[in-house]
Design a protein around this motif. Sequence first.
Motif, PDB file in Angstrom:
ATOM      1  N   UNK A  77      33.620  31.002  46.736  1.00  0.00           N
ATOM      2  CA  UNK A  77      32.745  30.770  47.455  1.00  0.00           C
ATOM      3  C   UNK A  77      32.219  29.241  47.381  1.00  0.00           C
ATOM      4  N   UNK A  78      31.766  28.549  48.686  1.00  0.00           N
ATOM      5  CA  UNK A  78      31.655  27.309  48.685  1.00  0.00           C
ATOM      6  C   UNK A  78      30.851  26.666  47.704  1.00  0.00           C
ATOM      7  N   UNK A  79      31.161  25.548  46.899  1.00  0.00           N
ATOM      8  CA  UNK A  79      30.313  25.153  45.774  1.00  0.00           C
ATOM      9  C   UNK A  79      28.876  24.936  46.143  1.00  0.00           C
ATOM     10  N   UNK A  80      28.356  24.629  47.292  1.00  0.00           N
ATOM     11  CA  UNK A  80      27.120  24.255  47.711  1.00  0.00           C
ATOM     12  C   UNK A  80      26.270  25.502  47.954  1.00  0.00           C
ATOM     13  N   UNK A  81      26.976  26.406  48.188  1.00  0.00           N
ATOM     14  CA  UNK A  81      26.509  27.838  48.368  1.00  0.00           C
ATOM     15  C   UNK A  81      26.488  28.933  47.301  1.00  0.00           C
ATOM     16  N   UNK A  82      26.653  28.432  46.144  1.00  0.00           N
ATOM     17  CA  UNK A  82      26.865  29.236  45.043  1.00  0.00           C
ATOM     18  C   UNK A  82      25.329  29.737  44.543  1.00  0.00           C
ATOM     19  N   UNK A  83      25.400  30.851  43.714  1.00  0.00           N
ATOM     20  CA  UNK A  83      24.292  31.395  43.060  1.00  0.00           C
ATOM     21  C   UNK A  83      23.191  31.844  44.353  1.00  0.00           C
ATOM     22  N   UNK A  84      23.703  32.323  45.401  1.00  0.00           N
ATOM     23  CA  UNK A  84      23.206  33.081  46.473  1.00  0.00           C
ATOM     24  C   UNK A  84      23.469  34.451  46.313  1.00  0.00           C
ATOM     25  N   UNK A  85      24.389  34.781  45.409  1.00  0.00           N
ATOM     26  CA  UNK A  85      24.842  36.095  45.536  1.00  0.00           C
ATOM     27  C   UNK A  85      25.872  36.432  46.501  1.00  0.00           C
TER      28      UNK A  85
END
Length: 298
Positions: A77-85
Amino acid sequence: MSSTNEKVFDDNIKIVTLERDDLLKFRDLFYDELLLTLPDDIMMLGAIDVLGGQPKAVGLMIFHARETSVYIDWLYVDEEQRRRGIGTMLLNNLKTALIDDPDASIKTVFMNFDETIVGMGAFLRENAFAVAFYDGEFNIFAPLKSVRLMKQKEGDGRTLRSIPLSEVKKESFDAFESYLDKAGDEVMGVVGPIEASDYRPESRAIMDGDKIVGIMLVGNTVRKDTVIIDWVYSVPKHVLVAVPLAFDDVITQLRKNLPENTMISMASMNQNVGSIIRKTMPGAVFLEAYCTFWLVDR
């Protein structure tokens, strides 16, 4: 972009099934050499953020099936888009497809990783995967400048010599590959004929006359300031001499050609070779490898 099995998880993220032609739009989420190591029958799911009407690739999962199991080869998952599930959405899409197909023969989903992937173990546990230490395999990851040469004592291996792969005769390669075929899977580290052009020029073969008794293959591509040692091997009789001889020569050549902060990565070495090399890299991070699995419950 393919839209087969498209599933909307929220207002912004869509999970779609990909074809190889779609990968151009996901190229920031994997490295090109990865595709060279995967089977031809891979399947892929992509995560797309459609916020604002400008679709953006934010996640990628690559996997393949064998008999009763699915093996996840890549999950990113793109590092800037993590923790979005997003990673969970990709896994859930695969799980749902397997659970909802009563005729499917798949019983287990596997994914292996090592501890360089921070948080992967916790993430997989949260998604109902069992995580276990994969005993007997490990990775070594260290900057080139911190690697110590083994400095063979005078007289050690006096009948052996280290030479570039380009100087090895075809007959010697053929004989070595024939030996590997007879020795069995436990010594295999490469698939297919060994071609000098497939590896960096620092790669070395250890010769006893015209016979290859050891080898160290350096990957042909430096990725993100990392050079990967694809394979280190010696016939058992010469392991205590051939491995250090190849290691010292390769590291010396790499230091001539690469910056001192270049990272050296070696993975999945057998226990004997690994034990020898670990002693030369006291500043390295020695990484445990893990095997994870999820059982399909229909």
